[in-house]
Design an enzyme around this catalytic site. Structure first.
Site, PDB file in Angstrom:
ATOM      1  CB  CYS A   1      -6.435   8.429  -4.235  1.00 56.90           C
ATOM      2  SG  CYS A   1      -6.038   6.796  -3.689  1.00 56.90           S
TER       3      CYS A   1
ATOM      4  CD  GLU B   1      -5.448   5.563   3.956  1.00 54.54           C
ATOM      5  OE1 GLU B   1      -4.605   5.686   3.056  1.00 54.54           O
ATOM      6  OE2 GLU B   1      -6.421   6.322   4.098  1.00 54.54           O
TER       7      GLU B   1
END
Lengths: 647, 647
Positions: free
Chosen positions: B412, B316
């Site tokens: 998240c 990521e």
């Protein structure tokens, strides 16, 4: 009638002399085969030991030891032996033959009384044999053993290896099948299907053909054997979590119901080759129809312009129609080789040059791109666009190498290339009692017997560098036969003369058929015009919209950083370029390079400090573009490479 | 002087009334926060239980149970509390505040006598605490706890949560550091650095600033703490096998030596935000220089036109300069949010509108694209080009969703968006005793005290749909202060009038500074011309060569299949299009859509049977293109989407 209508000429009747292929064949003979022999015997300094020959010694009880390498390690020996067999046919070598004989004796010593022969299970426990057909490659090794044994028999006339292989096949026949007490399984990695047909052609033992037919027919039948096997073993199929599921193995559906080439690309084209063999051997029209359908799917939806197949690294697999990314491609050398196998079989059944067109496309581009010009290094993956930094820092391109690697722990592509290249004449020339087909223009001397009379054909050509082909017939008696010369699909204009007289016929399915009584000294002149040409992809191929590929003859060209600087995606080819094609003897062992006018997106106003700005219109600077044949890329300083160029 | 020169206005002094943002804020307040509370308490039917609140109950000895969820599960509660705190400031809600108070009490009950507070270790064994700082997120949870506690204190004036958080911070301070007997570690996932500075601003406890400073200074010092930790734990760092190695955590080099934004994108921008905080709090010019360098690297090399960052799914993470693939992008919503955090801090230190430009770019595009128009579904990944079939069948695009997901097991992005959106006014308006900065034109009513006098500003605007902004000043006494109005970097022409009189000044660092004695009834009219404009990317961005992005005001536009059919890469925008921009109240909750002339690559002659053919020149059919704001994509029938369109 559904059958093979022609067969490869015997390799001992051809001397390839055209410099292009002769060079590759000699590289294989003089470098690849000796190097691989050292590798198989763990004598390459610095390389991880293969363990291949040692496994056979351990299995034969000649030494102590554990099994080493992959579950399919045995196949390395078989591929080597197959390539050796081909090589012996056009270049006899008593010493090499002696080494091969000894290796075959070793293999024979390892064979079980019931014929079984897979060193992984012989060393690790025979009670487990045939329990993981899905992933453990036992039948893959069997397939390669058979292919090698058939080749070695054809090369030497010696039956020893053929008998060993037939013994293992008969053992498999006893254990696999739908009959009571047998395991209803089939290979997880195909190759045995086509191999068994080749074996049957020699042995005429019905079991051999039946086993091939059973492997084809049973594949993908419900309930899926691989599901049952997983249940029994209490394990899970890795691919069940992907969209492919058992289609990774081409085993999610009965093969006749498969509409799209799916899953692991090498497995797929090996299967389709086997399907074509079985269809031809059993006159199975439905099965052949499936072959046609899968062929069409590959060649009209899933094949790169280089003949590469397998668009995705995940599963080394086909992905989906028109998905042909140039930079994340897998395009394994072995898959292009497998496509050549499939193409030859379709060609043999149909005598349709469209199959030879694909065979030629793959051979001249996606296959030989896998090998360095010095024969010492190999690509698994054959990309059409490379950005060096991305290979290092983009995880999704980590499989893309910038330079060919010396050898591989999984040594699949190099020996596969070796067996194809050393048997190339069989792809170039095929025949039956009445016809001689020239599929590929390789140059050389071919002996054939037609109508009971010896004929020699001398072919001279610099193909693929130019399209001039001269063939001279030599015989002592006039001989009637058809010489079928392929007019490649890429060729827009050609002229064909026999003894100076223009042939005014029309090619049939891509072949100019010269049917006459050939006399000693007959001269054929074929001139295939070979201008540089631009090719575009179907606009459904997202990656290639607004781009073209440069081709000349069968060769796909590419831009390399060494000639054109970096940032190749900034380059545009002129809309109607004036191409300059010239042979450069010093460049890349001698290639025709292509130059053309182009332009580069202007850098004006782009300092390092800007990433985006208001669009200022199309601005370019002039740039001269230099293209080299794709197969020859990555033989100089590592850098960027690009096939599809903007226009 | 290196310090923050302005600060967000207190959220209880602003009522956002502009429809664009009000809508989002109300979605957060009325839907996201209640939904998340249910999720934290495992009351969402069909969803995997979060275990978050239960973990606190177990840790507090109020019930039996095992730890549930991720090692960072505690942070979900903190992010929720932080968003609640902001929400309470502009929309008091005694019941919600009571729930929050009770949750804080529960957290307090779980706290250890020495202040420690991480339920993962409290439930699984305290003896292991602080032994896996690299991957176990203890200090990440601490950071989010502190951020929430600071917000809650500002919202309610209640110290309880602040004391709990300070207790954990002081515990960490006792155990971490370079002093004898302490662990020389720092967070594996950053956020504590900026949180501790915010805590220090309230507590003025030097330990709090020192801990932040230590985290920054020690990070990446040799020998690497994470290496030592791995050795001690006998484990291996997953990222050591990648080119990133410890730079995945931005811990491969001392932060002052880092030249390029690298590694996990959210971690990175959280770190840089913390570095900017520490630099401003300690007047550390060298550290601030590193912030500038990293900022420049991101915004001139590694940021998508939407403000998305993190080009690769693997880790990521940032990948490398100019590597901005549109279809394999990660572009996590949280990373764009983190970029907003970083931007605001750079802006506060420099008062330079270029930072606000990026803040606005990310907010209006890459942040809110993460949330569906009904507030019920969320994207982690925010691509700029989507082919539905590829999301399913291309393993390298499996992270790209076609539709926003209802919630996530790793929750998240939704709560992160919630805390940003509910505190939006603090990004829009910042001030110091002499100045009021309008960074974003959100519309609403703002109360501020300047020169000891109460002033109210009413801002009316339909921004971003048009560029008309009216501000009226209301006060009872004339008040001297500077009203600094941002002239966005995207704006080529504007006019500014104060009480009808044209302002003829020159903006300083992107702000028109109106420095005067403001009187009741003073009227300001700002008109930002907002034509549709085309943007091009630096030609080093390979994916965007020959393409443009359509923008209008701060908004990036995109093509969707719903308006334009499929095969979007076949579309070209006309070279000089006549754009039609019109507000469509029924479309996507009301947006300005943009229409323009274009063309589509001709399909003529391409049957399904062809993949390649000789290039026939550029052939197109006419096509009308309809663009919608990027943030609103994927709110209709799932299909293709494209930002960068060929021209």
């Amino acid at each position: 009638m559904l059958e093979k209508k022609m067969f490869p000429v015997s390799l001992d009747r051809v001397q390839v002399e055209g410099e292009f292929w002769k060079e590759y064949m000699e590289l294989v003979r003089c470098h690849v085969l000796p190097y691989q022999w050292e590798a198989l015997n763990d004598r390459i300094e610095g390389a991880k030991p293969s363990g291949c020959i040692q496994n056979f010694r351990v299995a034969a009880g000649l030494q102590e030891g554990k099994f080493q390498g992959y579950v399919f390690q045995d196949s390395d020996a078989y591929k080597w032996l197959e390539a050796v067999a081909y090589s012996l046919m056009w270049h006899p070598d008593p010493e090499l033959e002696k080494t091969a004989d000894e290796t075959i004796e070793l293999i024979g010593k390892a064979q079980q009384p019931d014929g079984y022969l897979d060193t992984y299970y012989m060393i690790n426990g025979l009670e487990k044999r045939f329990t993981n057909l899905m992933d453990h490659h036992e039948l893959y090794c069997l397939g390669h053993m058979v292919e090698a044994a058939v080749a070695y028999y054809k090369a030497t006339g010696k039956r020893r290896f053929l008998d060993i292989a037939a013994g293992y096949v008969n053992c498999a026949y006893e254990h696999l099948g739908l009959e009571e007490g047998k395991i209803p399984g089939y290979p997880g990695h195909e190759v045995a299907e086509m191999a068994l047909c080749a074996l049957y052609d020699i042995t005429r033992d019905q079991r051999h053909l039946k086993l091939a037919q059973y492997f084809i027919d049973q594949r993908g039948q419900k309930p899926l054997f691989f599901d049952l096997e997983c249940q029994k073993n209490g394990n899970q199929c890795y691919w069940d979590d992907t969209y492919m599921q058992k289609q990774y193995y081409q085993a999610g559906l009965p093969v006749r119901e498969q509409e799209q080439a799916q899953g692991h690309a090498v497995r797929a084209v090996y299967l389709y080759s086997g399907m074509a063999e079985v269809a031809a051997h059993t006159e199975d029209a439905g099965l052949f129809e499936a072959c046609r359908r899968l062929w069409d799917n590959i060649t009209t939806r899933q094949m790169y312009v280089t003949g590469a197949i397998g668009a995705t690294e995940h599963g080394e697999a086909f992905s989906f129609d028109y998905d042909l990314p140039n930079d994340t491609i897998y395009g394994e050398t072995c898959a292009a080789i497998g496509l050549v196998f499939f193409a030859r079989r379709m060609l043999e059944i149909t005598q349709d040059g469209k199959y030879a067109d694909v065979m030629e496309r793959a051979l001249y581009n996606g296959v030989i791109s896998g090998m360095s010009l010095d024969g010492k290094a190999f690509f698994y993956v054959n990309p059409l666009e490379v950005n060096p930094e991305a290979c290092q820092k983009d995880y999704h391109k980590r499989h893309v190498d910038l330079t060919r690697q010396k050898w591989f722990s999984c040594a699949c592509c190099p020996p596969n290339a070796a067996r194809l290249l050393s048997s190339l004449a069989g792809y170039a020339f095929e025949e039956n009692p009445r016809e001689l087909y020239v599929n590929l223009y390789v140059g050389g001397v071919l002996d054939t017997v037609k109508d009971g009379k010896a004929n020699r054909l001398r072919m001279e050509t610099r193909y693929p560098w130019d399209g001039q082909i001269r063939i001279q017939v030599e015989n002592t008696e006039k001989t009637p036969f058809t010489l079928a010369l392929r007019i490649p699909g890429w060729c827009g204009r050609y002229s064909l003369r026999v003894n100076g007289e223009l042939w005014e016929g029309t090619p049939e399915k891509g072949y100019a058929r010269l049917d006459r009584e050939w006399e000693n000294g007959d001269q054929i002149q074929l001139e295939l015009e070979m201008p540089v040409r631009l090719v575009e992809a179907n606009p459904k191929v997202r990656e290639d919209v607004g781009k073209v590929a440069v081709m000349r003859g069968p060769l796909v060209y590419c831009l390399e950083e060494a000639d054109n600087g970096d940032q190749l995606p900034q380059l545009y080819l002129a809309e109607e370029p004036d191409f300059q094609a010239s042979y450069q003897p010093e460049l890349l062992k001698g290639v025709v390079a292509v130059r053309a006018q182009g332009k580069r997106v202007s850098q004006a106003g782009w300092g390092p400090e800007r990433l985006y700005r208001t669009y200022t219109g199309k601005r370019y600077t002039e740039a001269a573009l230099t293209f080299i044949p794709y197969y020859a890329w990555a033989n100089r300083t590592p850098g960027e490479m690009l096939v599809w160029v903007r226009i």
